[in-house]
Design an enzyme around this catalytic site. Structure first.
Site, short mmCIF file in Angstrom:
data_model
loop_
_atom_site.label_atom_id
_atom_site.label_comp_id
_atom_site.label_asym_id
_atom_site.label_seq_id
_atom_site.Cartn_x
_atom_site.Cartn_y
_atom_site.Cartn_z
N ASN A 14 -5.27 -1.19 -8.22
CA ASN A 14 -6.65 -0.71 -8.06
C ASN A 14 -6.82 0.69 -8.67
O ASN A 14 -7.86 0.99 -9.25
CB ASN A 14 -7.04 -0.71 -6.57
CG ASN A 14 -7.50 -2.08 -6.12
OD1 ASN A 14 -8.58 -2.55 -6.50
ND2 ASN A 14 -6.67 -2.75 -5.33
N MET A 90 -1.51 2.48 2.84
CA MET A 90 -1.21 1.65 4.01
C MET A 90 -1.05 2.45 5.29
O MET A 90 -0.08 2.28 6.04
CB MET A 90 0.05 0.82 3.73
CG MET A 90 -0.14 -0.15 2.58
SD MET A 90 -1.58 -1.23 2.88
CE MET A 90 -1.52 -2.29 1.44
N ARG A 91 -2.01 3.31 5.55
CA ARG A 91 -2.00 4.11 6.77
C ARG A 91 -3.42 4.25 7.30
O ARG A 91 -4.36 4.28 6.50
CB ARG A 91 -1.54 5.55 6.48
CG ARG A 91 -0.11 5.75 6.58
CD ARG A 91 0.25 7.13 6.05
NE ARG A 91 1.60 7.05 5.59
CZ ARG A 91 2.66 7.14 6.38
NH1 ARG A 91 2.51 7.40 7.65
NH2 ARG A 91 3.88 7.01 5.90
N ASN A 107 -12.43 2.94 0.97
CA ASN A 107 -11.24 2.08 1.01
C ASN A 107 -11.59 0.71 0.46
O ASN A 107 -12.73 0.27 0.55
CB ASN A 107 -10.78 1.93 2.47
CG ASN A 107 -9.55 1.06 2.61
OD1 ASN A 107 -8.58 1.20 1.86
ND2 ASN A 107 -9.56 0.13 3.56
N HIS A 109 -10.44 -3.28 0.96
CA HIS A 109 -9.69 -4.15 1.88
C HIS A 109 -9.77 -5.59 1.37
O HIS A 109 -10.85 -6.05 1.01
CB HIS A 109 -10.26 -4.04 3.29
CG HIS A 109 -9.51 -4.89 4.26
ND1 HIS A 109 -8.26 -4.55 4.73
CD2 HIS A 109 -9.80 -6.10 4.80
CE1 HIS A 109 -7.83 -5.51 5.53
NE2 HIS A 109 -8.73 -6.46 5.59
C1 GAR Z 1 -4.83 -4.45 -2.41
O1 GAR Z 1 -4.95 -5.85 -2.30
C2 GAR Z 1 -5.68 -3.74 -1.37
O2 GAR Z 1 -6.88 -4.41 -1.09
C3 GAR Z 1 -4.75 -3.81 -0.18
O3 GAR Z 1 -3.47 -3.56 -0.69
C4 GAR Z 1 -3.41 -4.00 -2.05
C5 GAR Z 1 -2.96 -2.84 -2.91
O4 GAR Z 1 -2.77 -3.27 -4.22
N1 GAR Z 1 -5.11 -2.85 0.80
C6 GAR Z 1 -4.97 -3.05 2.10
O5 GAR Z 1 -4.51 -4.07 2.57
C7 GAR Z 1 -5.45 -1.91 2.99
N2 GAR Z 1 -5.49 -2.31 4.34
P1 GAR Z 1 -2.66 -2.22 -5.39
O6 GAR Z 1 -1.62 -1.18 -4.94
O7 GAR Z 1 -2.17 -3.00 -6.56
O8 GAR Z 1 -4.01 -1.58 -5.60
#
Ligand code: GAR
Length: 216
Positions: A14, A90-91, A107, A109
């Site tokens: 992202n 992730m916090r 954020n 999600h």
């Molecule tokens: C993504 O799918 C994001 O939506 C999720 O972690 C992944 C990170 O991917 N986020 C969560 O679950 C937050 N609670 P990336 O590091 O390739 O962006």
């Protein structure tokens, strides 16, 4: 030109989508600082490749979670950051950062909130047996994935989907709606009133909703 600070814990795809939108000229913003809470986060490699300042901050150096988030807020403020973007961070964000950036922390999600908050939103959707899931960009409050929703995008869940296959389908849309939400913010087009986020000058048909594939 909005000054962005990014928090990430891992892969950073992202983060990469935001870099790409800026480089393509579709997002008028600058990346001032990446902060990771994990020294081996691949997001750091992406920052290096694109000359973006980056910092590893170890929560253990701060004693408390509040202290850690106060340290993050200081780092971001010292770079003049205006909007904080959680790209796979992730916090649960604590008050000192939220107080420093009120309604200025976003954020992404991987589920249609308020369904399936927390970790493994995609696995939760597969296990539950829903027909539609997706992703949500929202402003962050003190809860876990509970803040005001900015954009949601939906995808079908197929009968033979696994956590991996659904994650991949959702990720494609994450990479579209996250830069889009940041763009709306940077254009001053997000108006927050309680839980509701109004997108100024959005077409009636697309008020922060994307359905993929389009409904026929
Ligand atoms: C993504 O799918 C994001 O939506 C999720 O972690 C992944 C990170 O991917 N986020 C969560 O679950 C937050 N609670 P990336 O590091 O390739 O962006």
């Amino acid at each position: 030109m909005t000054k962005l600070g990014v928090l990430a814990s891992g892969r950073g795809s992202n983060f990469q989508a935001i870099i790409n939108a800026i480089n393509a000229g579709t997002l008028k913003a600058s990346l001032e600082l990446l902060i990771v809470d994990n020294p081996s986060a691949y997001a750091v490699e992406r920052a290096k490749k694109h000359g973006i300042p980056h910092l590893y901050m170890n929560p253990k150096d701060f004693g408390t979670q509040d202290g850690f988030f106060a340290g993050i807020a200081d780092g971001l403020k010292s770079r003049g950051v205006e909007l904080v973007v959680l790209a796979g961070f992730m916090r649960i964000v604590r008050k000192p950062l939220l107080d420093a950036f009120p309604m200025r922390v976003m954020n992404i999600h991987p589920a249609l909130l308020p369904s399936f908050p927390g970790l493994h939103g995609q696995r939760q959707a597969v296990d539950y047996g829903v027909r539609i899931s997706g992703c949500t960009v929202h402003f962050v409050d003190e809860g876990m994935d509970t803040g005001p929703v900015i954009i949601q995008a939906a995808v079908p869940v197929m009968p033979d989907d696994t956590e991996e296959s659904l994650s991949e389908r959702i990720l494609g849309l994450e990479h579209k709606i996250f830069p889009e939400a940041i763009r709306l913010f940077s254009e001053g087009r997000l108006e927050v009133s309680g839980r509701k986020v109004r997108i100024i000058n959005a077409s009636k048909a697309v008020h922060g909703v994307i359905v993929n594939p389009p409904l026929s």
